[in-house]
Write a protein that holds these residues in place. Sequence first.
Motif, mmCIF file in Angstrom:
data_model
loop_
_atom_site.group_PDB
_atom_site.id
_atom_site.type_symbol
_atom_site.label_atom_id
_atom_site.label_comp_id
_atom_site.label_asym_id
_atom_site.label_seq_id
_atom_site.Cartn_x
_atom_site.Cartn_y
_atom_site.Cartn_z
ATOM 1 N N THR A 1 2.402 -5.825 0.952
ATOM 2 C CA THR A 1 2.993 -7.085 2.326
ATOM 3 C C THR A 1 2.506 -8.586 2.801
ATOM 4 O O THR A 1 1.023 -8.454 2.516
ATOM 5 C CB THR A 1 3.418 -6.552 3.497
ATOM 6 N N THR B 1 -0.623 -5.781 4.030
ATOM 7 C CA THR B 1 -1.443 -4.160 4.297
ATOM 8 C C THR B 1 -0.436 -3.442 2.755
ATOM 9 O O THR B 1 0.300 -4.061 2.073
ATOM 10 C CB THR B 1 0.248 -3.676 5.379
ATOM 11 N N ILE B 2 -1.238 -2.468 2.416
ATOM 12 C CA ILE B 2 -1.528 -1.747 0.499
ATOM 13 C C ILE B 2 -0.008 -1.010 0.766
ATOM 14 O O ILE B 2 -1.070 0.021 1.988
ATOM 15 C CB ILE B 2 -2.205 -1.662 0.171
ATOM 16 N N GLU B 3 0.257 -0.514 0.996
ATOM 17 C CA GLU B 3 1.539 0.378 0.922
ATOM 18 C C GLU B 3 2.256 1.635 0.077
ATOM 19 O O GLU B 3 1.006 1.977 -0.355
ATOM 20 C CB GLU B 3 2.907 0.069 0.945
ATOM 21 N N ALA B 4 3.054 2.416 -0.461
ATOM 22 C CA ALA B 4 3.295 4.030 -0.810
ATOM 23 C C ALA B 4 2.521 3.421 -2.262
ATOM 24 O O ALA B 4 2.840 2.361 -3.608
ATOM 25 C CB ALA B 4 4.105 4.981 -0.581
ATOM 26 N N TRP C 1 1.495 -7.194 -5.421
ATOM 27 C CA TRP C 1 1.381 -6.360 -6.052
ATOM 28 C C TRP C 1 -0.097 -5.767 -6.288
ATOM 29 O O TRP C 1 -0.474 -7.149 -6.837
ATOM 30 C CB TRP C 1 2.032 -5.652 -7.737
ATOM 31 N N ALA D 1 0.927 -0.655 -5.860
ATOM 32 C CA ALA D 1 1.221 0.088 -4.882
ATOM 33 C C ALA D 1 1.990 -2.032 -3.936
ATOM 34 O O ALA D 1 1.109 -3.094 -4.070
ATOM 35 C CB ALA D 1 0.159 0.570 -4.179
ATOM 36 N N GLN E 1 2.620 3.999 -6.076
ATOM 37 C CA GLN E 1 4.014 4.242 -7.760
ATOM 38 C C GLN E 1 3.845 4.139 -8.762
ATOM 39 O O GLN E 1 2.688 3.505 -9.166
ATOM 40 C CB GLN E 1 5.031 2.749 -7.810
#
Length: 290
Positions: free
Chosen positions: A124, A128-131, A102, A121, A133
Amino acid sequence: MRIPLSLLALSASLLCTPAAMALSEFGIEGMGVVSTKANEAQATIAPDGQRIVWASDRAGGKGGWDLWQAVLRDGRWQDPAPLALNSANDERDPYFSHDGRWLYFASDRSGGKGGFDLYRAPVTADGTIEAVQALPALNTRDEERAPALRPDGRTLLFSRNGRQTQGGFDLYLAPVQGEGFGTAQALPAPLNTAADELGAAWLDNDGALAFTRASDGHSQVLLASCDHRQAAVPLMLSFNTADGQTGAPVVDASKPSEMVLAGMARAPRAGGLDLYRIKAPSAPRGTGCG
């Protein structure tokens, strides 16, 4: 070629000057890439040591303070770029969890509950930093800042500014419950005071902390033992003075013996508020640990 003894003596004397001794205690982080002529705030390094994320008000972002990332290549931070998660408002206080899953941060973006709120966020395996929250169990109409997950992942430390605090921002702890969080509790006095307490780092899993105390335009990093009922003491660092601007300590998850913090040293200096790397302080001793 033999060097004259007079030059060797001169070199030795220069190494013993106060400026040289001051330089031995810290070094600037990423001159010209991470630390620039702009203001740079809290920085966090990924557990694999390959990425650094920090807050900056430099040009090129989406507005105000943004989160930037650089990657490690040939032993140096390179390719600084703003993160895609930035909004037109401010993003501050980035913090990688020690398991690398995170990226936590604070933002006053639209859609929040009030002022600054806490977000995270997923990250991965390839970085890669995802959506993004929101953290609804912790966000309130008050302001929440500076999230920091304990190294073992069991407790989240953050700051809250509201009517229930002792004055300004206070430090709070919230237990991790599954993928969410339990009820947050404020740390006691004299650790929390009428000044602002924020930007804290975990020095161990027992609760010892390095944190920022700010008042009247000045800020200083202090150390607290795992017994939060004891008074905190200033971090011994030449520019960490009561009338200076030093704060946002974060232990390097890839090198736990080192810490990055923000401040204004006389030298080296890149611009306004710069980022510096120092030896991580030892956890102060106190009762009630473990």
